[in-house]
Design an enzyme around this catalytic site. Structure first.
Site, PDB file in Angstrom:
ATOM      1  N   LYS A  70       0.818  -1.220   0.000  1.00 19.23           N
ATOM      2  CA  LYS A  70       0.000   0.000   0.000  1.00 19.23           C
ATOM      3  C   LYS A  70       0.852   1.270   0.000  1.00 19.23           C
ATOM      4  O   LYS A  70       0.599   2.200  -0.781  1.00 19.23           O
ATOM      5  CB  LYS A  70      -0.949  -0.020   1.207  1.00 19.23           C
ATOM      6  CG  LYS A  70      -1.864   1.176   1.293  1.00 19.23           C
ATOM      7  CD  LYS A  70      -3.038   0.919   2.203  1.00 19.23           C
ATOM      8  CE  LYS A  70      -2.830   0.791   3.623  1.00 19.23           C
ATOM      9  NZ  LYS A  70      -1.929   0.443   4.494  1.00 19.23           N
ATOM     10  N   THR A  72       3.945   1.544  -0.963  1.00 13.72           N
ATOM     11  CA  THR A  72       4.674   1.568  -2.235  1.00 13.72           C
ATOM     12  C   THR A  72       3.800   2.169  -3.339  1.00 13.72           C
ATOM     13  O   THR A  72       4.243   3.030  -4.107  1.00 13.72           O
ATOM     14  CB  THR A  72       5.113   0.143  -2.624  1.00 13.72           C
ATOM     15  OG1 THR A  72       5.938  -0.383  -1.577  1.00 13.72           O
ATOM     16  CG2 THR A  72       5.891   0.140  -3.924  1.00 13.72           C
ATOM     17  N   ARG A  93       2.257   8.306   7.102  1.00 11.69           N
ATOM     18  CA  ARG A  93       2.550   8.159   8.531  1.00 11.69           C
ATOM     19  C   ARG A  93       4.036   7.857   8.726  1.00 11.69           C
ATOM     20  O   ARG A  93       4.712   7.359   7.843  1.00 11.69           O
ATOM     21  CB  ARG A  93       1.736   7.019   9.135  1.00 11.69           C
ATOM     22  CG  ARG A  93       0.233   7.257   9.144  1.00 11.69           C
ATOM     23  CD  ARG A  93      -0.496   6.058   9.719  1.00 11.69           C
ATOM     24  NE  ARG A  93      -0.256   4.854   8.920  1.00 11.69           N
ATOM     25  CZ  ARG A  93      -0.449   3.610   9.343  1.00 11.69           C
ATOM     26  NH1 ARG A  93      -0.853   3.392  10.572  1.00 11.69           N
ATOM     27  NH2 ARG A  93      -0.233   2.588   8.560  1.00 11.69           N
ATOM     28  N   LYS A 104       7.238  -6.744  10.380  1.00 12.99           N
ATOM     29  CA  LYS A 104       6.921  -6.005   9.154  1.00 12.99           C
ATOM     30  C   LYS A 104       8.156  -5.439   8.464  1.00 12.99           C
ATOM     31  O   LYS A 104       8.176  -5.262   7.254  1.00 12.99           O
ATOM     32  CB  LYS A 104       5.972  -4.852   9.483  1.00 12.99           C
ATOM     33  CG  LYS A 104       4.529  -5.272   9.697  1.00 12.99           C
ATOM     34  CD  LYS A 104       3.647  -4.069   9.936  1.00 12.99           C
ATOM     35  CE  LYS A 104       3.526  -3.220   8.699  1.00 12.99           C
ATOM     36  NZ  LYS A 104       2.623  -2.064   8.885  1.00 12.99           N
ATOM     37  N   ALA A 267      -3.621   1.459  12.959  1.00 13.99           N
ATOM     38  CA  ALA A 267      -5.020   1.459  12.531  1.00 13.99           C
ATOM     39  C   ALA A 267      -5.835   0.350  13.191  1.00 13.99           C
ATOM     40  O   ALA A 267      -7.064   0.409  13.175  1.00 13.99           O
ATOM     41  CB  ALA A 267      -5.117   1.332  11.021  1.00 13.99           C
ATOM     42  N   PHE A 295      -3.540  -0.431   7.354  1.00 13.77           N
ATOM     43  CA  PHE A 295      -4.194  -1.722   7.146  1.00 13.77           C
ATOM     44  C   PHE A 295      -5.262  -1.634   6.050  1.00 13.77           C
ATOM     45  O   PHE A 295      -5.150  -0.844   5.130  1.00 13.77           O
ATOM     46  CB  PHE A 295      -4.750  -2.274   8.458  1.00 13.77           C
ATOM     47  CG  PHE A 295      -3.673  -2.683   9.439  1.00 13.77           C
ATOM     48  CD1 PHE A 295      -2.713  -3.623   9.085  1.00 13.77           C
ATOM     49  CD2 PHE A 295      -3.596  -2.114  10.696  1.00 13.77           C
ATOM     50  CE1 PHE A 295      -1.711  -4.008   9.974  1.00 13.77           C
ATOM     51  CE2 PHE A 295      -2.592  -2.497  11.595  1.00 13.77           C
ATOM     52  CZ  PHE A 295      -1.659  -3.442  11.227  1.00 13.77           C
ATOM     53  N   PHE A 375       3.109  -8.478  -9.623  1.00 12.41           N
ATOM     54  CA  PHE A 375       4.319  -9.249  -9.311  1.00 12.41           C
ATOM     55  C   PHE A 375       4.682 -10.121 -10.520  1.00 12.41           C
ATOM     56  O   PHE A 375       3.816 -10.458 -11.333  1.00 12.41           O
ATOM     57  CB  PHE A 375       4.094 -10.141  -8.082  1.00 12.41           C
ATOM     58  CG  PHE A 375       4.120  -9.412  -6.773  1.00 12.41           C
ATOM     59  CD1 PHE A 375       5.193  -9.542  -5.898  1.00 12.41           C
ATOM     60  CD2 PHE A 375       3.074  -8.574  -6.403  1.00 12.41           C
ATOM     61  CE1 PHE A 375       5.218  -8.869  -4.692  1.00 12.41           C
ATOM     62  CE2 PHE A 375       3.089  -7.893  -5.192  1.00 12.41           C
ATOM     63  CZ  PHE A 375       4.172  -8.045  -4.335  1.00 12.41           C
ATOM     64  N   TRP A 403       6.789  -0.646  -8.096  1.00 11.13           N
ATOM     65  CA  TRP A 403       7.950  -1.247  -7.417  1.00 11.13           C
ATOM     66  C   TRP A 403       9.109  -1.389  -8.398  1.00 11.13           C
ATOM     67  O   TRP A 403      10.250  -1.072  -8.087  1.00 11.13           O
ATOM     68  CB  TRP A 403       7.578  -2.618  -6.834  1.00 11.13           C
ATOM     69  CG  TRP A 403       8.642  -3.183  -5.931  1.00 11.13           C
ATOM     70  CD1 TRP A 403       8.706  -3.082  -4.574  1.00 11.13           C
ATOM     71  CD2 TRP A 403       9.800  -3.941  -6.318  1.00 11.13           C
ATOM     72  NE1 TRP A 403       9.833  -3.716  -4.096  1.00 11.13           N
ATOM     73  CE2 TRP A 403      10.523  -4.249  -5.144  1.00 11.13           C
ATOM     74  CE3 TRP A 403      10.306  -4.380  -7.547  1.00 11.13           C
ATOM     75  CZ2 TRP A 403      11.706  -4.981  -5.160  1.00 11.13           C
ATOM     76  CZ3 TRP A 403      11.486  -5.104  -7.565  1.00 11.13           C
ATOM     77  CH2 TRP A 403      12.174  -5.399  -6.381  1.00 11.13           C
TER      78      TRP A 403
END
Length: 551
Positions: A70, A72, A93, A104, A267, A295, A375, A403
């Site tokens: 998200k 990215t 954030r 993470k 969140a 999230f 991907f 990405w």
């Protein structure tokens, strides 16, 4: 394949004053933290919000172990908008050190869609997390000292705990006795669950910050009456500890575009959005402001809209929902080890999770663009299936390759977002009215957003709701604390389940922040570290004193 850290080190970073200048922020309005990061002196900036500025929210499906990307996509979208000639700023954030060192890893984007300097942002940055931790714990210390020094306010029950910016499961439960007969069980939450964090992110300046801090509920006296921070007369010192932390931070993307990063409430246990000051500062100077909420859309997006937008008067013009083929297949009940195999059946089942989030966001009158974070393992049949599904749903769909390609891979998404924004003349519709009861607000979120049949309230939750409403706080919005992994309150249930109830075990008043937290089932407010934490991947080169490794 290059690691994200290698990619970030290859970036030719520009001086932050030059980057800020793209927005029209003057160097004298910056507090420099070296050459590549700064704080913005918002009190010096008198310009009103640009009425033509467009705020776009990026959210996602319920997160899975495969990751959705998200942040990215959020960064790549802003870079993509700048590539097509739009003046765009991303507003994010700040990462929490606990998850950075835990499961993470870093939270500065990935691949060629990142914010830099990555290592600084992920570790100490400009010290905001430390300031919030210190301010929170100063409150705890001063409350306890008041009791020790005679207890003039006749405090009988303290309801304000402690925090630290680490995943420290061993500190979840502690016993406190500061030389008084008020021995009690206490504990630590992670800093991003702190009410001080929420207050900082919902304040619009020092005066507002001080006022909100003064209204924090810290205890009850022997008569059962509330004791607020202002009763202890300590709001001045606590505000003083946050005088720099309230200023938004500005850095840059790998493509040298501005990024304002400030505040970081979780969140799943807080409201999950960056600061109002950061968002409004971006809206003063940019034509497009791309922000994210933590999230999935059932948590971060719902609270961004029902809490942050309600309080700040923000009106987003569109929402982007991020998904991946892998994550959708996981929501279709296949094993992680089978993700690389083409599976249209699992995809068809898992896409129902995405469908529910789109339905939810449409309830707020928001146009939707689905950003599929592509991907190399995705097959053409899987991609075509999702494109056909999007057409049937009447929703814009973009194959997003930020990405691998940075802003260039986000151009298609950027163009579709512009189209969605420019075609939107609807007013934001919030989910519930201020005058609804706390119980009604909780039930509305559970039924409308999660898809629950009903809500089961524990006796403790019912009693606390009654007390909160009797204190005059019925009008506050609700901040749901729930597992991010599922639409239900059970992390193991994927996809789009039906026929379930949500259990509310506890409810807590956050009178300073201005919301009521409702805890669904068992929600940890202090995470623990995994067996192999990400911290083991981080090191320092003794000769150059530079951080090395993978975030």
């Amino acid at each position: 394949m290059k690691s994200d850290f290698q990619i970030s080190n290859e970036c030719e970073k520009k001086h932050i004053a030059e980057v800020a200048g793209k927005l029209g922020i003057k160097e004298e309005d910056l507090i420099l933290y070296g050459n590549h990061k700064a704080k913005i002196q918002t009190k010096n900036i008198k310009k009103d919000i640009n009425d033509d500025a467009k705020l776009v929210l990026v959210t996602s499906i319920n997160p899975t172990s495969s990751g959705e990307g998200k942040s990215t996509v959020t960064i790549g979208l802003s870079d993509g908008l700048n590539r097509i000639g739009k003046k765009s700023c991303v507003a994010l954030r700040e990462p929490s050190l606990g998850p950075v060192l835990g499961r993470k890893g870093g939270a500065a984007g990935g691949g060629y869609a990142q914010v830099v300097p990555m290592e600084d942002i992920n570790l100490h940055f400009t010290g905001d997390m430390h300031a919030i931790t210190t301010a929170h714990n100063a409150i705890a210390v001063l409350v306890n000292n008041h009791v020790f020094q005679g207890n003039e306010l006749e405090i009988d029950k303290i309801v304000f705990n402690r925090v630290m910016d680490m995943n420290a499961r061993d500190l979840r439960h502690i016993k406190v006795n500061a030389g008084t007969d008020l021995e009690r069980l206490d504990g630590f939450d992670i800093t991003v669950a702190s009410e001080v964090m929420a207050i900082l992110c919902l304040s619009e300046g020092i005066a507002d910050l001080k006022e909100k801090l003064s209204n924090i509920l810290v205890a009850y006296n022997k008569k059962g009456e509330p004791v607020y921070l202002k009763d202890l007369k300590i709001e001045g010192v606590i505000t003083s500890l946050l005088k720099d932390a309230i200023k938004p931070n500005i850095v840059q993307t790998l493509e040298n575009n501005p990024a304002i990063i400030h505040g970081g409430p979780f969140a799943n246990i807080a409201h999950g959005c960056n600061s109002i000051l950061a968002t409004k500062t971006a809206l003063k100077f940019a034509d497009y402001v791309i922000t994210e909420a933590g999230f999935g859309a059932d948590l971060g997006a719902e609270k961004f809209l029902n809490i942050k937008c309600r309080k700040a008067g923000l009106k987003p013009k569109a929402a982007v929902v991020v998904a991946t083929v892998k994550a959708l297949k996981l929501h279709g009940d296949i094993e992680e080890k089978d993700l690389k195999e083409e599976n249209l059946e699992a995809l068809a089942k898992g896409v129902q999770n995405l469908e529910k989030h789109i339905e939810n966001l449409r309830k707020f009158n928001l146009p939707i663009v689905v950003a599929l974070n592509v991907f190399v393992t995705d097959t053409e049949k899987e991609l075509a299936f999702l494109e056909n599904w999007a057409k049937e749903q009447g929703v814009e769909f973009s194959r997003t390759e930020v990405w691998e390609k940075g802003g260039l891979g986000g151009v298609d998404l950027a163009e579709k977002v512009v189209k969605a924004v420019e075609g939107n003349d609807k007013e934001l519709q919030l989910l519930y009215k201020d005058e609804a009861s706390i119980t009604e607000k909780i039930e509305t979120v559970c039924r409308e957003i999660y898809g629950a049949d009903g809500v089961n309230f524990s006796d403790e939750a019912k009693a606390e709701i009654e007390r909160i409403e009797s204190l005059g706080f019925k009008h506050l919005p609700v901040c749901m604390a729930k597992t991010p992994a599922s639409l239900t309150d059970n992390a193991k249930i994927k996809g789009r389940p039906t026929g379930f109830n949500i259990t509310i075990n506890d409810v807590k008043l956050r009178s300073g922040a201005g919301f009521v937290v409702a805890y669904a089932n068992k929600v940890l407010t202090m995470p623990g570290l995994p067996k192999v934490p990400s911290a083991l991947n981080i090191d320092i080169d003794e000769e150059t004193e530079t951080i090395v490794g993978i975030f």
